[in-house]
Scaffold this motif. Structure first.
Motif, short mmCIF file in Angstrom:
data_model
loop_
_atom_site.label_atom_id
_atom_site.label_comp_id
_atom_site.label_asym_id
_atom_site.label_seq_id
_atom_site.Cartn_x
_atom_site.Cartn_y
_atom_site.Cartn_z
N UNK A 43 23.94 25.40 29.10
CA UNK A 43 23.38 26.11 30.11
C UNK A 43 24.43 26.71 31.08
N UNK A 44 25.79 26.62 30.79
CA UNK A 44 26.83 27.27 31.87
C UNK A 44 26.84 28.62 31.47
N UNK A 45 27.47 29.56 32.35
CA UNK A 45 28.33 30.93 32.22
C UNK A 45 29.45 30.55 31.51
N UNK A 46 29.61 31.53 30.29
CA UNK A 46 30.81 31.32 29.40
C UNK A 46 31.62 32.37 29.28
N UNK A 47 32.69 32.38 29.56
CA UNK A 47 33.65 33.46 29.17
C UNK A 47 34.55 32.99 28.14
N UNK A 48 35.12 34.24 27.43
CA UNK A 48 35.88 33.85 25.98
C UNK A 48 37.18 34.87 26.36
N UNK A 49 38.31 34.55 25.93
CA UNK A 49 39.40 35.31 25.53
C UNK A 49 40.46 34.70 24.74
N UNK A 50 41.37 35.64 24.43
CA UNK A 50 42.55 35.15 23.54
C UNK A 50 43.44 34.30 24.09
N UNK A 51 44.32 33.58 23.44
CA UNK A 51 45.31 32.66 24.09
C UNK A 51 46.04 33.26 25.07
N UNK A 52 46.95 34.32 25.01
CA UNK A 52 47.80 34.88 25.65
C UNK A 52 47.07 35.67 26.83
N UNK A 53 46.02 36.20 26.55
CA UNK A 53 45.32 36.99 27.65
C UNK A 53 44.89 35.80 28.84
N UNK A 54 44.13 34.76 28.17
CA UNK A 54 43.84 33.63 29.03
C UNK A 54 45.04 33.00 30.13
N UNK A 55 45.99 32.78 29.22
CA UNK A 55 47.47 32.07 29.95
C UNK A 55 47.88 33.02 30.62
N UNK A 56 47.91 34.42 30.60
CA UNK A 56 48.45 35.39 31.67
C UNK A 56 47.45 35.21 32.81
N UNK A 57 46.14 35.36 32.68
CA UNK A 57 45.32 35.04 33.87
C UNK A 57 45.77 33.62 34.76
N UNK A 58 45.89 32.51 33.79
CA UNK A 58 46.35 31.38 34.42
C UNK A 58 47.69 31.61 35.20
N UNK A 59 48.70 32.52 34.68
CA UNK A 59 49.74 32.60 35.49
C UNK A 59 49.62 33.39 36.94
N UNK A 60 48.79 34.48 36.65
CA UNK A 60 48.39 35.32 37.60
C UNK A 60 47.69 34.60 38.98
N UNK A 61 46.89 33.47 38.59
CA UNK A 61 46.13 32.76 39.46
C UNK A 61 47.02 31.70 40.07
N UNK A 62 47.73 30.90 39.29
CA UNK A 62 48.33 29.84 39.76
C UNK A 62 49.79 29.37 39.35
N UNK A 63 50.36 30.47 38.67
CA UNK A 63 51.71 30.25 38.08
C UNK A 63 52.82 30.18 39.11
N UNK A 64 53.91 30.03 38.59
CA UNK A 64 55.15 29.84 39.29
C UNK A 64 55.63 31.18 39.90
N UNK A 65 55.29 32.01 39.09
CA UNK A 65 55.67 33.55 39.46
C UNK A 65 54.37 34.37 39.50
#
Length: 387
Positions: free
Chosen positions: A183-205
């Motif tokens: 019942x949740x909204x779901x998004x899907x992506x590949x390993x590196x694209x997902x982790x790059x989004x994490x870096x853009x949001x919360x990363x050290x750089x």
């Protein structure tokens, strides 16, 4: 509290959704005054005030009067900040041997996670067990979305795992199956694209990653993502980042494709585990950390080969930052130095390890969901299912 003089103006690539732009500015600079948010987003003060009110109402933002400066003339500025505790997301990673399910707050911090081996390996069996784990972890919490990251060819726009050779999965509608089950909204992506989004949001750089970045993920699957002006490139078939067969000099391993020197065959976790006799990659890294020379030599060799791949990526993309997520480098700084030495004379200034060394897989899945929340935080949940 962040002051207006500390802010840089909005840059290309930030969210086109005004509420998303405001929420990201608060994430970056909070606690921050509304007037400073207006400057950072280039929105009017009235627009920012209305959007902040809506974000507070939705429980995504809170006022932080204790962070206000000393009283002065005129109306006091009550700063606002992300409200991390009122809501969160579920992050899922589907690996070859196991699944990881985690609950993250709005700052991308992993609150709790569980990792369990696959029972049945077929898609129906894995996703049914996964749905039950998601339900248990989400119970009693306000969950804004579910993000799924995995290896292989992922059609992020349609939420479909097109091809994962190591799992033997083909055209699996991950988003649709898990949305129906949870019942949740779901998004899907590949390993590196997902982790790059994490870096853009919360990363050290994060600021560099939003401008120009490459992410290299090394596990059982090896893949790459790259971004320019804040946009992570997918390609017209959502197939960008497939580097499994990138030829690497100095490797004579024979790939299933019949050629020698393919990157994934040379450096994957499976390749190292076959040579080491260890049960999993973390056991191999543990052994190296305890001084096992054989384990360390295997990790050093992998770092050198990954470094050659990183050098090619640096030449190809010339990014501001190249992030590597690899089990040994995540824990042992000397391995990153080995990689950089192989990548080229200027690599040490550009290459860094993942910002999430203790929670790489959980952060990957969580970032897929959080990227959607920060892109359009006031969009009704039912509209978040697509794309």
């Amino acid at each position: 509290m962040t002051r207006r003089r500390d802010l840089t103006p909005a840059t290309a690539g930030k969210s086109r959704d005004s509420a998303g732009a405001v929420l990201r500015a608060i994430l970056d600079h909070g606690p921050v005054a509304r007037s400073s948010v207006a400057r950072a987003t280039r929105l009017s003060a009235a627009s920012v005030s209305g959007l902040v009110t809506s974000l507070v109402h939705e429980g995504l933002v809170r006022e932080v009067p204790e962070a206000a400066g000393p009283p002065g003339a005129g109306r006091p500025h009550v700063p606002v900040d992300i409200e991390p505790d009122a809501a969160g997301v579920i992050g899922v990673h589907i690996a070859v041997p196991h699944t990881t399910v985690a609950r993250l707050d709005l700052r991308g911090r992993v609150i709790e996670q569980r990792q369990e081996p696959h029972g049945r390996r077929d898609p129906a069996g894995v996703l049914a067990a996964l749905s039950n784990r998601i339900a248990r972890l989400a119970s009693g919490h306000r969950i804004l979305g579910l993000g799924v990251a995995t290896g292989g060819w992922v059609d992020a726009g349609n939420g479909v795992l097109v091809e994962h050779h190591l799992l033997g999965w083909h055209k699996v509608p991950l988003a649709a199956v898990l949305a129906d089950a949870t019942g949740l909204p779901v998004g899907v992506d590949s390993n590196s694209r997902a982790l790059l989004k994490a870096e853009q949001l919360f990363g050290d750089a994060a600021l560099q990653a939003r401008r120009s970045a490459v992410h290299l993920f090394v596990g059982n699957v090896v893949d790459v993502a790259f971004a320019a002006n804040g946009v992570v490139h997918r390609g017209p078939r959502s197939a960008a980042g497939a580097v499994a067969h990138l030829p690497i000099e100095g490797c004579d391993a024979v790939c299933a494709c019949g050629r020698t020197g393919c990157l994934q065959t040379a450096v994957s976790d499976r390749a190292l585990l076959r040579r080491s006799g260890q049960a999993d990659i973390h056991a191999l890294v543990d052994a190296a950390s305890r001084g096992d020379a054989g384990a360390m030599n295997l990790l050093l060799e992998r770092a050198r080969l990954v470094g050659r791949a990183a050098g090619l990526l640096l030449d190809l993309f010339d990014p501001e930052v190249l992030v590597v997520a690899e089990a040994g480098i995540n824990r042992m700084p000397q391995l990153l130095a080995t990689l950089c030495a192989e990548a080229g004379p200027d690599a040490a200034a550009v290459v860094r390890r993942t910002s999430f060394p203790g929670h790489v897989l959980a952060s990957a899945g969580g970032a897929v969901a959080l990227d959607r929340v920060y892109a359009a935080p006031l969009t009704p949940v039912e509209h978040l299912r697509a794309g």
